[in-house]
Design an enzyme around this catalytic site. Structure first.
Site, PDB file in Angstrom:
ATOM      1  N   THR A 200       7.912   6.330   4.662  1.00  0.00           N
ATOM      2  CA  THR A 200       9.198   6.449   5.433  1.00  0.00           C
ATOM      3  C   THR A 200       9.027   7.612   6.752  1.00  0.00           C
ATOM      4  OG1 THR A 200      10.564   6.681   3.448  1.00  0.00           O
ATOM      5  CG2 THR A 200      11.827   7.328   5.484  1.00  0.00           C
ATOM      6  N   ARG A 228      16.443  -3.508  -4.139  1.00  0.00           N
ATOM      7  CA  ARG A 228      16.172  -2.182  -4.261  1.00  0.00           C
ATOM      8  C   ARG A 228      16.723  -1.513  -2.781  1.00  0.00           C
ATOM      9  NH1 ARG A 228      13.628   2.428  -1.963  1.00  0.00           N
ATOM     10  NH2 ARG A 228      13.863   4.056  -3.285  1.00  0.00           N
ATOM     11  N   GLY A 230      17.019   2.253  -0.830  1.00  0.00           N
ATOM     12  CA  GLY A 230      16.735   3.552  -1.157  1.00  0.00           C
ATOM     13  C   GLY A 230      17.511   4.432  -0.267  1.00  0.00           C
ATOM     14  N   ASP A 231      17.330   5.592   0.016  1.00  0.00           N
ATOM     15  CA  ASP A 231      18.062   6.552   0.549  1.00  0.00           C
ATOM     16  C   ASP A 231      18.292   6.304   2.249  1.00  0.00           C
ATOM     17  OD1 ASP A 231      15.509   7.380   0.846  1.00  0.00           O
ATOM     18  OD2 ASP A 231      16.050   9.527   1.145  1.00  0.00           O
ATOM     19  N   GLY A 254      13.668   8.406  -2.773  1.00  0.00           N
ATOM     20  CA  GLY A 254      14.924   8.129  -2.289  1.00  0.00           C
ATOM     21  C   GLY A 254      16.136   8.252  -3.426  1.00  0.00           C
TER      22      GLY A 254
HETATM   23  N1  GLY Z   1      12.916   7.638   1.096  1.00  0.00           N
HETATM   24  C1  GLY Z   1      12.500   6.060   1.014  1.00  0.00           C
HETATM   25  C2  GLY Z   1      12.729   5.350  -0.060  1.00  0.00           C
HETATM   26  O1  GLY Z   1      13.149   6.032  -1.259  1.00  0.00           O
HETATM   27  O2  GLY Z   1      13.175   4.295   0.070  1.00  0.00           O
END
Ligand code: GLY
Length: 347
Positions: A200, A228, A230-231, A254
C-alpha cells in the site's frame, strides 16, 4: 445555562416536535467547540507518506510549493508507485487475489472542498487513485466497487490493461503450489497472508495556506478471497482529511484498521490537541485493544504490523508503527528523506 435533565429534554423535544419544530440538543450537550478555524493559515508545506513514497513525496512537494492543488499533488506522487511494476503492493505488478486476479482499492479526500472519492476491487485499471478522484469530481457518489467501478473508469477514458506481471504471477504460482487440498482460510499460523499485507501507499499533503489532502492506494492483501476489500478505499480507515485539523492514513493489515476507523480517529485526536505522532500512537493502542486473540502472540502483542502517517494543518507531521524499525517518507523545505517511525513495541 440551566442544567436540563434527560427527561426534561425528551419531554420538551416531544412537545416541540408536536408543534412542528425539529428538536435540537441543548448547547450544554455539545462537545466543547473545536479551537480550530477555517480561515487561511500560514503553515509549513509538507508531504508525508509511507516509505515506498520516497520518490513521490518530492514530486508532490514540488507541486504544492508551485501552487498546485494538494490532492492533485499527492495523487501524482502515488501514481509513481501505481505504475511501477516492481512495487508489488499497488497498481501494475500488485499481488493478486487467490485466483490470480489483481483487484485494486483506493480512496482520496480533498480538504478545501470537503469531498471524497473511492473505488474498491477494481480490475484492469492501473491508477485507481485517479479513478477515486474521478468518482469524487464527476459523480454524486463517494464509492464505486468491482465491475461498476471498472465500467465507470472506462467511461471516463481510463485504459484497460493486464496488471499481473510475470514476476508477480510466479509468486502467486509459488503460493498456490504450497496449498493443500483441504486447507482452510484460518488454518495459517504465521503465514504469507500476514507477511505480505504491509504494502500500500498512503500520502498526505499540507500547503503553505493550510489546505490538506490525502490518498491511499493498494492491491490489498496478497492471495485474498476475491472481492475482499481492505481499509484503503474506506474513508476514515485507509485515509482521512479534515481541512480544519489535519490528514492521516495507513498501510498494513487493513482488517485491523477498519475495525478502529483509524485514520478518522487519528484526525480526531489531533483535533483534541495531540501532536500527529502522539495521535498515531494512541490509535495503535486502540488497535491492540481491539485485536482478536487468534492474532495475538504469546506476549499478547499483534502478529501483524500496521503503520500510520499524519500531518497537522500547521505542517507538523509524524508516523508510528506497532513494531520498531519502521520508517516513513517526508518532504518539506529540507528535502525528501526517510524518518524513523515511533513505535509501541521494540522488535
Ligand atoms: N492496507 C491494505 C490492505 O489491507 O488492503
Amino acid at each position: 445555562m440551566p442544567i436540563v435533565s434527560r427527561r426534561d429534554f425528551l419531554e420538551r423535544s416531544a412537545a416541540l416536535a408536536a408543534a412542528g419544530f425539529v428538536p435540537r440538543l441543548p448547547d450544554a450537550l455539545y462537545d466543547t467547540p473545536s479551537p480550530v478555524t477555517d480561515a487561511p493559515v500560514r503553515a509549513r508545506p509538507c508531504i508525508v507518506s509511507s516509505s515506498n513514497g520516497i520518490r513521490g513525496v518530492k514530486v508532490a512537494y514540488d507541486r504544492i510549493v508551485g501552487g498546485e492543488d494538494p490532492l492533485d499533488a499527492v495523487i501524482a506522487g502515488v501514481n509513481i508507485q501505481e505504475l511501477d511494476p516492481d512495487d508489488q503492493s499497488v497498481g501494475v505488478g500488485g499481488f493478486p487475489n487467490e485466483e490470480g486476479v489483481v483487484q485494486l482499492d483506493a480512496s482520496c479526500m480533498h480538504g478545501p472542498t470537503k469531498r471524497a472519492g473511492s473505488v474498491a476491487a477494481i480490475e484492469d485499471i492501473a491508477t485507481p487513485s485517479l479513478v477515486a478522484k474521478a468518482v469524487m469530481d464527476y459523480t454524486d457518489h463517494v464509492m464505486l466497487v468491482g465491475a461498476g467501478a471498472k465500467k465507470f473508469a472506462k467511461a471516463m477514458g481510463f485504459k484497460e490493461q493486464n496488471l499481473l506481471t510475470e514476476k508477480t504471477r510466479q509468486d502467486w504460482l509459488r503460493w498456490k503450489a504450497r496449498l493443500n487440498a483441504n486447507d482452510a482460510w484460518l488454518d495459517h499460523d504465521e503465514d504469507v497472508r500476514i507477511k505480505f499485507s504491509t504494502g500500500t501507499i498512503n500520502m498526505n499533503a499540507v500547503t503553505a495556506t493550510g489546505d490538506l489532502a490525502s490518498v491511499t492506494t493498494t492491491s490489498g492483501m496478497a492471495w485474498k478471497i476475491p472481492g475482499r476489500i481492505g481499509d484503503s478505499p474506506i474513508i476514515g480507515a485507509g485515509q482521512y482529511c479534515d481541512n480544519l485539523v489535519g490528514a492521516a492514513g495507513s498501510t498494513g493489515r487493513g482488517e485491523a484498521n477498519i475495525k478502529t476507523c483509524a485514520s478518522f480517529l487519528i484526525v480526531e485526536f489531533m483535533r483534541q490537541g495531540l501532536a500527529p505522532e502522539a495521535a498515531c500512537l494512541k490509535v495503535l493502542e486502540r488497535v491492540v485493544a481491539m485485536t482478536e486473540t487468534r492474532l495475538l502472540n504469546a506476549n499478547g502483542r499483534p502478529k501483524f504490523d500496521l503503520e500510520f502517517y499524519a500531518v497537522a494543518k500547521d505542517g507538523r507531521f509524524g508516523g508510528a508503527t506497532l513494531y520498531s524499525g519502521g520508517r516513513f517518507a517526508v518532504c518539506d523545505e529540507k528535502g525528501p528523506r526517510l524518518e524513523e517511525a515511533a513505535f509501541l513495541y521494540r522488535r
